[in-house]
Write an enzyme that holds these catalytic residues in place. Structure first.
Site, mmCIF file in Angstrom:
data_model
loop_
_atom_site.group_PDB
_atom_site.id
_atom_site.type_symbol
_atom_site.label_atom_id
_atom_site.label_comp_id
_atom_site.label_asym_id
_atom_site.label_seq_id
_atom_site.Cartn_x
_atom_site.Cartn_y
_atom_site.Cartn_z
ATOM 1 N N ARG A 283 5.127 -0.235 -6.212
ATOM 2 C CA ARG A 283 5.111 -1.032 -4.986
ATOM 3 C C ARG A 283 4.076 -2.155 -5.048
ATOM 4 O O ARG A 283 4.089 -3.050 -4.221
ATOM 5 C CB ARG A 283 4.776 -0.124 -3.794
ATOM 6 C CG ARG A 283 5.818 0.932 -3.536
ATOM 7 C CD ARG A 283 5.274 2.013 -2.645
ATOM 8 N NE ARG A 283 4.896 1.489 -1.360
ATOM 9 C CZ ARG A 283 5.677 1.500 -0.281
ATOM 10 N NH1 ARG A 283 6.858 2.034 -0.356
ATOM 11 N NH2 ARG A 283 5.278 1.005 0.852
ATOM 12 N N TRP B 280 -3.049 -2.619 -1.415
ATOM 13 C CA TRP B 280 -2.693 -4.006 -1.741
ATOM 14 C C TRP B 280 -3.447 -4.848 -0.727
ATOM 15 O O TRP B 280 -3.152 -4.800 0.464
ATOM 16 C CB TRP B 280 -1.177 -4.171 -1.614
ATOM 17 C CG TRP B 280 -0.647 -5.491 -2.058
ATOM 18 C CD1 TRP B 280 -0.416 -5.908 -3.346
ATOM 19 C CD2 TRP B 280 -0.218 -6.571 -1.214
ATOM 20 N NE1 TRP B 280 0.108 -7.174 -3.349
ATOM 21 C CE2 TRP B 280 0.235 -7.610 -2.056
ATOM 22 C CE3 TRP B 280 -0.188 -6.777 0.158
ATOM 23 C CZ2 TRP B 280 0.722 -8.820 -1.573
ATOM 24 C CZ3 TRP B 280 0.296 -7.989 0.640
ATOM 25 C CH2 TRP B 280 0.742 -8.986 -0.217
ATOM 26 N N ASN C 69 -1.592 2.245 5.917
ATOM 27 C CA ASN C 69 -0.726 1.115 5.551
ATOM 28 C C ASN C 69 -0.485 0.307 6.816
ATOM 29 O O ASN C 69 -0.260 0.879 7.876
ATOM 30 C CB ASN C 69 0.633 1.602 5.036
ATOM 31 C CG ASN C 69 0.533 2.231 3.661
ATOM 32 O OD1 ASN C 69 -0.529 2.246 3.062
ATOM 33 N ND2 ASN C 69 1.653 2.750 3.184
ATOM 34 N N GLY C 70 -0.473 -1.011 6.704
ATOM 35 C CA GLY C 70 -0.210 -1.847 7.874
ATOM 36 C C GLY C 70 -1.445 -2.654 8.244
ATOM 37 O O GLY C 70 -2.370 -2.803 7.428
ATOM 38 N N LYS D 128 6.627 -4.264 -3.788
ATOM 39 C CA LYS D 128 8.053 -3.943 -3.714
ATOM 40 C C LYS D 128 8.549 -3.933 -2.281
ATOM 41 O O LYS D 128 9.635 -4.388 -1.982
ATOM 42 C CB LYS D 128 8.291 -2.581 -4.385
ATOM 43 C CG LYS D 128 9.748 -2.146 -4.404
ATOM 44 C CD LYS D 128 10.584 -3.037 -5.297
ATOM 45 C CE LYS D 128 12.047 -2.673 -5.303
ATOM 46 N NZ LYS D 128 12.879 -3.774 -5.841
ATOM 47 N N GLU E 117 9.097 -15.197 -10.113
ATOM 48 C CA GLU E 117 8.299 -14.017 -9.781
ATOM 49 C C GLU E 117 7.906 -13.190 -10.991
ATOM 50 O O GLU E 117 6.848 -12.583 -10.982
ATOM 51 C CB GLU E 117 8.970 -13.160 -8.697
ATOM 52 C CG GLU E 117 10.264 -12.523 -9.070
ATOM 53 C CD GLU E 117 10.904 -11.764 -7.901
ATOM 54 O OE1 GLU E 117 10.198 -11.216 -7.058
ATOM 55 O OE2 GLU E 117 12.142 -11.723 -7.866
ATOM 56 N N GLU F 153 18.508 -17.805 -6.212
ATOM 57 C CA GLU F 153 18.098 -16.456 -6.616
ATOM 58 C C GLU F 153 17.629 -16.462 -8.078
ATOM 59 O O GLU F 153 16.638 -15.816 -8.419
ATOM 60 C CB GLU F 153 19.282 -15.481 -6.420
ATOM 61 C CG GLU F 153 19.108 -14.092 -7.016
ATOM 62 C CD GLU F 153 17.945 -13.290 -6.431
ATOM 63 O OE1 GLU F 153 17.317 -13.732 -5.447
ATOM 64 O OE2 GLU F 153 17.648 -12.218 -6.982
ATOM 65 N N CYS G 78 0.826 -1.203 0.000
ATOM 66 C CA CYS G 78 0.000 0.000 0.000
ATOM 67 C C CYS G 78 0.861 1.255 0.000
ATOM 68 O O CYS G 78 1.983 1.243 0.505
ATOM 69 C CB CYS G 78 -0.865 0.021 1.240
ATOM 70 S SG CYS G 78 -1.824 -1.456 1.467
ATOM 71 N N LYS H 131 13.928 -15.284 -9.365
ATOM 72 C CA LYS H 131 13.706 -14.263 -10.401
ATOM 73 C C LYS H 131 12.766 -14.803 -11.468
ATOM 74 O O LYS H 131 11.835 -14.130 -11.891
ATOM 75 C CB LYS H 131 15.025 -13.868 -11.089
ATOM 76 C CG LYS H 131 15.941 -12.903 -10.425
ATOM 77 C CD LYS H 131 15.443 -11.512 -10.212
ATOM 78 C CE LYS H 131 14.724 -11.430 -8.905
ATOM 79 N NZ LYS H 131 15.484 -11.021 -7.750
ATOM 80 N N HIS I 132 19.382 -36.871 -4.808
ATOM 81 C CA HIS I 132 18.740 -37.358 -3.582
ATOM 82 C C HIS I 132 17.215 -37.228 -3.649
ATOM 83 O O HIS I 132 16.548 -37.314 -2.618
ATOM 84 C CB HIS I 132 19.295 -36.615 -2.362
ATOM 85 C CG HIS I 132 20.749 -36.894 -2.131
ATOM 86 N ND1 HIS I 132 21.203 -38.115 -1.672
ATOM 87 C CD2 HIS I 132 21.844 -36.139 -2.355
ATOM 88 C CE1 HIS I 132 22.531 -38.084 -1.590
ATOM 89 N NE2 HIS I 132 22.942 -36.901 -2.011
#
Ligand code: F6R
Length: 605
Positions: A27, A70, A96-97, A600, A486, A479, A2, A483, A502
Site C-alpha cells: 500500500r 505514509w 489511518n486518516g 495503493k 508512475e 492511461e 497507512c 502508467k 493546437h
C-alpha cells in the site's frame, strides 16, 4: 497508504504483527512501528526489515498493535511513526486518516500541561484518552470520550497499559476489519493482512467502535448502542496474492488479464439474447430503465476507465453521460436530476475522493452503483447496487488487471443499458460474442511481450513521452502515460491526437518520442495524419496498430494487436502500454511494485 494491524489472543503477537505489516507493504509507507503489551513500543524509518532488526528476542507478548505510516503530517521519522502515545506511555494508538481538528485539541491540551513530541495529528488521540483515564474513566469510556472530541477520518486501534486484555478499535471513513479465530482477535485495515490466520471477518462501518479481548468482542456506537455486525467469510486465497514465480506483482497481474476477463464475465453473458445478466443490479433494473443521464466518478486509472465507459454507454445505450474526477465532484455544482445514475468506479472501494462523491450524490438523491473490485469495501457497501469486477486482489500499486476488468464491466453494463433501450438484438449479440473472445486475443498480445520489451529497452532512456490516441483510445493514451509516469518516472502526457497541433506539438524534437495508438478503426486515417505531423518534426515514434496493418512508412517500432470491435479495443490496446511501462521501469532499475510517493489505496481526500 497507512496500514493498521492488531492482535490479542494466546500466541506471541510480534510475528503476527510483523507478518501483517508485511502484507500491507504494497500500500506504500515510509516508516513502521509496533507496540506490544508488557514490552513497549519500537519504531523505525523505512522498510519493515529495519523494524524487525530493532526487535530483541525477549520482545514478546500476547497483545499488540502495529502500523505502516505514509506521511501526511510531519516528515517520515521515528518520532512521527505510529504507534503514538501520551507522555506517560500509558496509551498507544495507531491511526489511518486525518484528524482535522488536531491543532485545536493539541492547543487545549498544551494549556492543560500536555507536551507533544511528534508533528502528527494522531498524537492527540493518545493524549485525549490519557486525559479521560486521569479523570477516572475506564479504558472503553475514555476512548468513547476521545472519539466525541475528534473530527475527521479515522481507522484507529488503541491499546492501554491499564487494560492489557483489551484492544479498542474505531472506524470513521477509513477501513478497518476484525478477524476472528478461537480465543484470538486480529485487527487490520485490509483483510489481506489477516488471511494467514483467519477467514472470518467483521467489516466495521463508519461510526462503529469495537472492544476485542479476553471477554470476547462487542461492537457499538458513540451512543453506546450495540450493533450487530455479521461475520463474513473470505473465499479468496492468500496464494492468489503471491507472485507465482513472476519477478514482480505488476507483471503477474498483467499476465492474469485473460483469467480476469473470464472471471469478470463469468455467468453474465446471454449470447442468444444479445444481452448480459448482472446480479448486483437486478433489484434496480426497473429504475435503470428510466434513468435520463449518467455521471461516472473515479480517480486516476478508474477515471480513465470511466472516460471509456462514457463512450460505451453513449454509443450502446444513448444515455447522456459525463465523467467527473472524484476529487472535483463534491466541490463543484454537479447537476443531479431526479433520474440521474451515478456510477462510482474504484478498485479498492476505499478511495476517499470517490467515496465522498458517492455520499454527495446520494445526498442529492441520485441512484448510485459501484464498479468495485474489493468485495465488502466501503463503496461497494454504500452504493445502492453494484457490479463487482472479480479481478481478484491487486497488489502492485499501479493498477493493471483491475483497470482491464473495469473496462469489461463497463462494456457489460453499457450492453445491458443498451438492450433496455434501442440496441438491437444483432448488435447486442455481436458485442457479447466479441467480449467472449477477448481472453484469447489478450493471450496473443501477452505472448508477444518480448517484442514490447525490446522496444521498451530502446525507449526507456528518454525523459519525456507523448501518448496519443483518438475516440476510444484517447483515454487509453492518458492511461498509458499515467502508467509510464508512475512506475518509470518518465514525464509523459496523454493527448488527443487531434489536439497535438493546437499547442503541444511544439515540444516534439528528436528527444521527445510519441506512442501512437493507430488501430484499424473509424479514426485510423486521422491518426495516421497526426503521426505524419510528428514524423515531419523528427519525433521518434512507436505505433500500436492492428494485425496486418502496414505502418512501416512511418516507423519500424511497431506493436501489433488483434482486430476487435472498436468499442472493445481499449481492453486490448491498454495491455501493451502496461507492459511497455513495466519494462521501462525494470530497465531503469526501479521498484516496480512500490513506486515512490504512491499508495495503493488513497484514503485521504
Ligand atoms: C494508477 C492507479 C491509481 C488508482 C486511483 C483510484 O495506476 O492505480 O490512479 O486508479 O488511485 O484508485 P481506486 O480504483 O482504488 O479507487
Amino acid at each position: 497508504m497507512c496500514g493498521i494491524v492488531g492482535y490479542i489472543g494466546k500466541n506471541n503477537a510480534v510475528p503476527i504483527l510483523l507478518d501483517g505489516l508485511r502484507s500491507l507493504e504494497y500500500r506504500g509507507y515510509d516508516s513502521a512501528g509496533v507496540y506490544v503489551q508488557g514490552v513497549g513500543c519500537i519504531k523505525s524509518v523505512g522498510v519493515i526489515d529495519n523494524l524487525e532488526a530493532k526487535i530483541p528476542n525477549e520482545y514478546n507478548g500476547v497483545a499488540g498493535i502495529g502500523h505502516t505510516r505514509w506521511a501526511t503530517h510531519g516528515e517520515p521519522s521515528e518520532h512521527n511513526a505510529h504507534p503514538q502515545s501520551d507522555e506517560s506511555g500509558r496509551v498507544f494508538v495507531v491511526h489511518n486518516g486525518i484528524i482535522e481538528n488536531y491543532r485545536e485539541i493539541s492547543q487545549l491540551l498544551t494549556e492543560e500541561g500536555h507536551t507533544f513530541s511528534s508533528e502528527t495529528d494522531t498524537e492527540v488521540i493518545a493524549h485525549l484518552v490519557e486525559k479521560f483515564l486521569n479523570d477516572g474513566k475506564n479504558f472503553k469510556d475514555a476512548v468513547v470520550e476521545m472519539l466525541k472530541c475528534i473530527k475527521g477520518a479515522y481507522g484507529i486501534a488503541v491499546a492501554c497499559k491499564d487494560k492489557p486484555d483489551e484492544l479498542i478499535v474505531a472506524r470513521m471513513g477509513s477501513p478497518l476489519v476484525i478477524g476472528l479465530s478461537l480465543d484470538e482477535y486480529f485487527i487490520a485495515s485490509d483483510p489481506s493482512a489477516l488471511l494467514r490466520h483467519t477467514r472470518d471477518i467483521i467489516y466495521l462501518n463508519d461510526g462503529d467502535i469495537a472492544v476485542v479481548g479476553s471477554a470476547g468482542h462487542r461492537v457499538f456506537t458513540l451512543k453506546e448502542e450495540n450493533v450487530d455486525r455479521k461475520i463474513s467469510r473470505i473465499d479468496w486465497d492468500f496464494e492468489t496474492v503471491k507472485k507465482d514465480g513472476y519477478a514482480h506483482f505488476m507483471l503477474k497481474e498483467i499476465m492474469e488479464a485473460p483469467t480476469v476477463i473470464e472471471n469478470s464475465m463469468r455467468g453474465r453473458l446471454l449470447v442468444e439474447q444479445g444481452s448480459v445478466k448482472l446480479g448486483g443490479i437486478q433489484d434496480i433494473s426497473e429504475d435503470l430503465r428510466s434513468i435520463k443521464n449518467v455521471v461516472i466518478v473515479g480517480c486516476g486509472s478508474a477515471y480513465y476507465a470511466g472516460l471509456v465507459g462514457r463512450m460505451m454507454i453513449e454509443e450502446l445505450a444513448g444515455i447522456p453521460t459525463v465523467v467527473e474526477l472524484g476529487s472535483e465532484f463534491r466541490y463543484k455544482k454537479s447537476v443531479i436530476e431526479p433520474r440521474t445514475l451515478v456510477i462510482a468506479v474504484s478498485q479498492s472501494g476505499e478511495t476517499a475522493d470517490t467515496l465522498e462523491a458517492v455520499r454527495e450524490a446520494k445526498r442529492k438523491g441520485a441512484l448510485t452503483i459501484g464498479i468495485v473490485n474489493t468485495i465488502g469495501s466501503t463503496i461497494a457497501r454504500e452504493t445502492n447496487a453494484g457490479v463487482y469486477n472479480h479481478a481478484g486482489p491487486e497488489v502492485s500499486v499501479a493498477s493493471t488487471k483491475a483497470f482491464i476488468s473495469q473496462l469489461v464491466v463497463f462494456a457489460l453494463l453499457a450492453t445491458f443499458l443498451g438492450r433496455q433501450r434501442d440496441l438491437s438484438l444483432m448488435a447486442g449479440k455481436q458485442i457479447v460474442t466479441e467480449i467472449a473472445n477477448l481472453p484469447e486475443k489478450i493471450m496473443r498480445i501477452l505472448s508477444s511481450r518480448e517484442d514490447i520489451k525490446e522496444i521498451a529497452l530502446r525507449f526507456s532512456h528518454y525523459q519525456n513521452f507523448f501518448f496519443i490516441g483518438r475516440k476510444y483510445n484517447y483515454p487509453i493514451a492518458m492511461e498509458g502515460s499515467l502508467k509510464l509516469k508512475e512506475i518509470s518516472y518518465i514525464h509523459a502526457e496523454g493527448c488527443g491526437a487531434g489536439e497535438l497541433k493546437h499547442g503541444s506539438i511544439a515540444l516534439i524534437t528528436p528527444d521527445f518520442p510519441t506512442m501512437a495508438i493507430c488501430l484499424q478503426d473509424s479514426v485510423y486515417e486521422k491518426m495516421i495524419s497526426n503521426v505524419q505531423e510528428i514524423n515531419a518534426r523528427k519525433g521518434p515514434i512507436v505505433i500500436m496498430t492492428s494485425e496486418d496493418t502496414d505502418v512501416s512508412f512511418l516507423t519500424s517500432d511497431v506493436i501489433r494487436i488483434p482486430h476487435v470491435h472498436e468499442i472493445l479495443s481499449p481492453i486490448l490496446s491498454v495491455i501493451p502500454l502496461q507492459l511497455f511501462a513495466y519494462y521501462c521501469s525494470v530497465a531503469r532499475g526501479l521498484d516496480v511494485d512500490r513506486p515512490r510517493n504512491l499508495a495503493k489505496s488513497v484514503t485521504v481526500e
